[in-house]
Design an enzyme around this catalytic site. Structure first.
Site, mmCIF file in Angstrom:
data_model
loop_
_atom_site.group_PDB
_atom_site.id
_atom_site.type_symbol
_atom_site.label_atom_id
_atom_site.label_comp_id
_atom_site.label_asym_id
_atom_site.label_seq_id
_atom_site.Cartn_x
_atom_site.Cartn_y
_atom_site.Cartn_z
ATOM 1 N N VAL A 282 -1.212 -10.638 1.809
ATOM 2 C CA VAL A 282 -0.410 -9.978 2.849
ATOM 3 C C VAL A 282 1.056 -10.103 2.437
ATOM 4 O O VAL A 282 1.540 -11.209 2.203
ATOM 5 C CB VAL A 282 -0.617 -10.661 4.232
ATOM 6 N N GLY B 294 4.095 -4.779 -5.529
ATOM 7 C CA GLY B 294 4.745 -4.849 -6.844
ATOM 8 C C GLY B 294 4.127 -5.963 -7.661
ATOM 9 O O GLY B 294 3.830 -7.038 -7.122
ATOM 10 N N LYS C 136 -7.367 -8.629 -0.970
ATOM 11 C CA LYS C 136 -7.606 -8.580 0.490
ATOM 12 C C LYS C 136 -9.082 -8.455 0.849
ATOM 13 O O LYS C 136 -9.495 -8.868 1.937
ATOM 14 C CB LYS C 136 -6.917 -7.332 1.082
ATOM 15 N N GLY D 134 2.548 -9.021 -0.372
ATOM 16 C CA GLY D 134 2.861 -9.093 -1.811
ATOM 17 C C GLY D 134 3.596 -10.387 -2.129
ATOM 18 O O GLY D 134 3.058 -11.472 -1.933
ATOM 19 N N PHE E 253 -6.881 -8.361 -15.069
ATOM 20 C CA PHE E 253 -5.716 -8.429 -15.962
ATOM 21 C C PHE E 253 -5.034 -7.059 -15.953
ATOM 22 O O PHE E 253 -4.814 -6.439 -16.973
ATOM 23 C CB PHE E 253 -6.178 -8.815 -17.372
ATOM 24 N N ASP F 231 -5.615 -0.171 5.507
ATOM 25 C CA ASP F 231 -5.015 -1.261 4.723
ATOM 26 C C ASP F 231 -4.208 -2.186 5.649
ATOM 27 O O ASP F 231 -4.291 -3.413 5.545
ATOM 28 C CB ASP F 231 -4.113 -0.652 3.630
ATOM 29 N N LYS G 166 -4.955 -6.284 6.563
ATOM 30 C CA LYS G 166 -3.938 -7.348 6.464
ATOM 31 C C LYS G 166 -3.733 -8.025 7.819
ATOM 32 O O LYS G 166 -3.488 -9.229 7.887
ATOM 33 C CB LYS G 166 -2.624 -6.761 5.953
HETATM 34 N N1 LIG Z 1 -0.233 -4.127 -7.224
HETATM 35 C C1 LIG Z 1 0.332 -4.654 -6.155
HETATM 36 O O1 LIG Z 1 1.512 -4.416 -5.863
HETATM 37 C C2 LIG Z 1 -0.460 -5.567 -5.262
HETATM 38 C C3 LIG Z 1 0.190 -6.229 -4.183
HETATM 39 C C4 LIG Z 1 -0.558 -7.099 -3.382
HETATM 40 C C5 LIG Z 1 -1.901 -7.300 -3.623
HETATM 41 N N2 LIG Z 1 -2.493 -6.614 -4.668
HETATM 42 C C6 LIG Z 1 -3.917 -6.856 -4.918
HETATM 43 O O2 LIG Z 1 -4.062 -7.421 -6.206
HETATM 44 C C7 LIG Z 1 -5.291 -7.031 -6.801
HETATM 45 C C8 LIG Z 1 -5.020 -6.457 -8.177
HETATM 46 O O3 LIG Z 1 -4.165 -5.342 -8.050
HETATM 47 P P1 LIG Z 1 -3.586 -4.611 -9.344
HETATM 48 O O4 LIG Z 1 -2.538 -3.684 -8.851
HETATM 49 O O5 LIG Z 1 -3.282 -5.606 -10.393
HETATM 50 O O6 LIG Z 1 -4.864 -3.754 -9.792
HETATM 51 P P2 LIG Z 1 -5.180 -3.139 -11.234
HETATM 52 O O7 LIG Z 1 -3.918 -2.894 -11.978
HETATM 53 O O8 LIG Z 1 -6.109 -2.010 -10.993
HETATM 54 O O9 LIG Z 1 -5.953 -4.316 -11.998
HETATM 55 C C9 LIG Z 1 -7.241 -4.692 -11.659
HETATM 56 C C10 LIG Z 1 -7.814 -5.552 -12.762
HETATM 57 O O10 LIG Z 1 -9.130 -5.935 -12.405
HETATM 58 C C11 LIG Z 1 -10.029 -5.623 -13.479
HETATM 59 N N3 LIG Z 1 -11.349 -5.291 -12.960
HETATM 60 C C12 LIG Z 1 -11.726 -4.199 -12.247
HETATM 61 N N4 LIG Z 1 -13.050 -4.235 -11.963
HETATM 62 C C13 LIG Z 1 -13.504 -5.377 -12.527
HETATM 63 C C14 LIG Z 1 -14.787 -5.984 -12.629
HETATM 64 N N5 LIG Z 1 -15.860 -5.429 -12.064
HETATM 65 N N6 LIG Z 1 -14.897 -7.152 -13.305
HETATM 66 C C15 LIG Z 1 -13.816 -7.739 -13.881
HETATM 67 N N7 LIG Z 1 -12.576 -7.223 -13.828
HETATM 68 C C16 LIG Z 1 -12.426 -6.057 -13.156
HETATM 69 C C17 LIG Z 1 -9.405 -4.444 -14.187
HETATM 70 O O11 LIG Z 1 -9.917 -4.374 -15.504
HETATM 71 P P3 LIG Z 1 -9.362 -3.320 -16.587
HETATM 72 O O12 LIG Z 1 -7.972 -3.783 -16.927
HETATM 73 O O13 LIG Z 1 -10.301 -3.444 -17.719
HETATM 74 O O14 LIG Z 1 -9.384 -1.991 -15.884
HETATM 75 C C18 LIG Z 1 -7.928 -4.827 -14.114
HETATM 76 O O15 LIG Z 1 -7.620 -5.717 -15.167
HETATM 77 C C19 LIG Z 1 -5.918 -6.025 -5.828
HETATM 78 O O16 LIG Z 1 -6.888 -6.690 -5.065
HETATM 79 C C20 LIG Z 1 -4.749 -5.569 -4.964
HETATM 80 O O17 LIG Z 1 -5.116 -5.174 -3.666
HETATM 81 C C21 LIG Z 1 -1.815 -5.782 -5.493
#
Ligand SMILES: NC(=O)c1ccc[n+]([C@@H]2O[C@H](COP(=O)([O-])OP(=O)(O)OC[C@H]3O[C@@H](n4cnc5c(N)ncnc54)[C@H](OP(=O)(O)O)[C@@H]3O)[C@@H](O)[C@H]2O)c1
Length: 349
Positions: A149, A315, A122, A151, A8, A218, A222
């Site tokens: 891949v 994003g 990923k 976003g 979240f 990275d 992908k």
């Molecule tokens: N951000 C992007 O633009 C983007 C784009 C494409 C793909 N992704 C992928 O999407 C995923 C999430 O990215 P994000 O940017 O949303 O990351 P983020 O902001 O760091 O959020 C990660 C979430 O996972 C939770 N978490 C971490 N370790 C955990 C565990 N052991 N058990 C349960 N929950 C856990 C965190 O909890 P807390 O809130 O308590 O810290 C946080 O809510 C990643 O795999 C990333 O590669 C992201």
């Protein structure tokens, strides 16, 4: 459709907001009435099988870092995911390139309890592509990962469409916005690599430890997912020849600019040459020669030639649309019932 959200953070919260903002559209246009019955983050989990008040969870997360004061943390989150009565796990925990955890265990628990999984993570998809699909198939549910891949840019879906009725002979593209941003800034301003990297960090594109991006890892992950999904290969990260952009000088970048060319970090796969990630010189007018933090992927088809998709590669709100797209496709395929699920990879008459 009852949903469990694991993760979240940026993407998970964006997805929750998207559900709220599009509530009427989802019900009216698709007949989809999603109900979030579980949210799992690092601090624990909140479960309400009558439906969580998502607005309140977002507010609480913003103010306290937890989805609720009453969030639970006794036991294992994977067991919680297994035990909740729900149809789909929406998985957006951090990418772990080495173990795939915690996403891998969460997905496994979901499949074993007959839940579909949509994810943008990923790690597990690149490490255990075949095993995860096999587990999903065995349990009569689906795995979708279009956000892993590109976003919000539907790279994998576009590639699938290109390969339907034609044969994909090669794929090449820009899959990492951070590297592309750095190379673009070096080219536009004539600044050194380190300065462009600092700018990328300041703009929020690069991590504090940006090595996974700039050393090409990275991009390679992908590429592995793309190749496995679209070319039916069984590739792993060790099959990719990787060279990142560290060490590229502004002198080199500017010399190419003088010649009407540009350097970009290009991922490429063909059956003959295998998988590579390397800095590549492109003509300035080439469709892959994009600027800034964008992604671009070219699909070379045997009969109909090349096709290119370009868009933002990351994003929160953008990636959330991929999760929602996957969810709607599951909804369309299964019409709410997992009993009619066709096995992954089987042909549907
Ligand atoms: N951000 C992007 O633009 C983007 C784009 C494409 C793909 N992704 C992928 O999407 C995923 C999430 O990215 P994000 O940017 O949303 O990351 P983020 O902001 O760091 O959020 C990660 C979430 O996972 C939770 N978490 C971490 N370790 C955990 C565990 N052991 N058990 C349960 N929950 C856990 C965190 O909890 P807390 O809130 O308590 O810290 C946080 O809510 C990643 O795999 C990333 O590669 C992201």
């Amino acid at each position: 459709m009852r949903l469990v959200l694991a993760g979240f953070g940026v993407v998970g919260q964006s997805f929750a907001r998207l559900l709220l903002e599009e509530e009427k559209e989802l019900a009216g246009r698709y007949g989809l009435v999603p109900m979030v019955v579980g949210i799992v983050d690092r601090s624990g989990w909140l479960v309400d099988e009558q439906g969580i008040d998502v607005r309140r969870a977002l507010k609480s997360k913003k103010e306290t870092g937890k989805v609720s004061k009453s969030a639970n943390s006794a036991g294992k989150p994977a067991d919680v995911i297994r035990d909740i009565e729900a149809e789909v796990l929406v998985e957006a925990t951090p990418t772990n390139f080495k173990t795939g955890e915690p996403g891998f265990s969460f997905m496994k628990a979901a499949f074993e309890s007959k839940k579909h999984v949509v994810t943008c993570n990923k790690g597990p998809v690149s490490l255990a592509y075949a095993a995860l699909h096999e587990l999903a198939r065995h349990n009569g549910v689906e795995l979708r990962f279009s956000g892993a891949v590109g976003g919000g840019t539907p790279v994998l879906d576009f590639g699938k469409t290109c390969s339907t009725g034609d044969e994909l002979v090669g794929i090449r593209g820009i899959l990492n916005g951070t590297c592309n941003y750095i190379l673009t800034r070096m080219e536009e301003e004539g600044i050194p690599f380190e300065q462009a990297l600092r700018e990328a960090q300041k703009a929020g594109y690069a991590e504090a430890d940006p090595s996974l991006d700039i050393d090409g890892y990275d991009t390679a992950v992908k590429l592995v997912i793309t190749a496995n999904h679209l070319l039916m290969s069984r590739a792993g990260i060790n099959d990719v020849k990787i060279k990142g952009i560290r060490g590229i000088s502004s002198k080199e970048v500017l010399a190419r600019k003088e010649q009407g060319k540009a350097i970009r970090l290009v991922a490429s796969v063909t059956r003959e040459r295998g998988l590579t990630v390397q800095p590549t010189v492109l003509e300035r007018g080439h469709p892959l020669c994009i600027s800034g933090a964008n992604n671009a992927v070219e699909f070379e088809c045997r009969y109909s030639g090349p096709k290119v998709i370009i868009g933002k590669g990351a994003g929160g709100p953008e990636t959330a649309t991929s999760l929602l797209r996957d969810l709607l496709e599951i909804r369309g395929n299964f019409n709410g019932s997992a009993a009619t699920v066709p096995a992954y990879g089987t042909e549907v008459a």
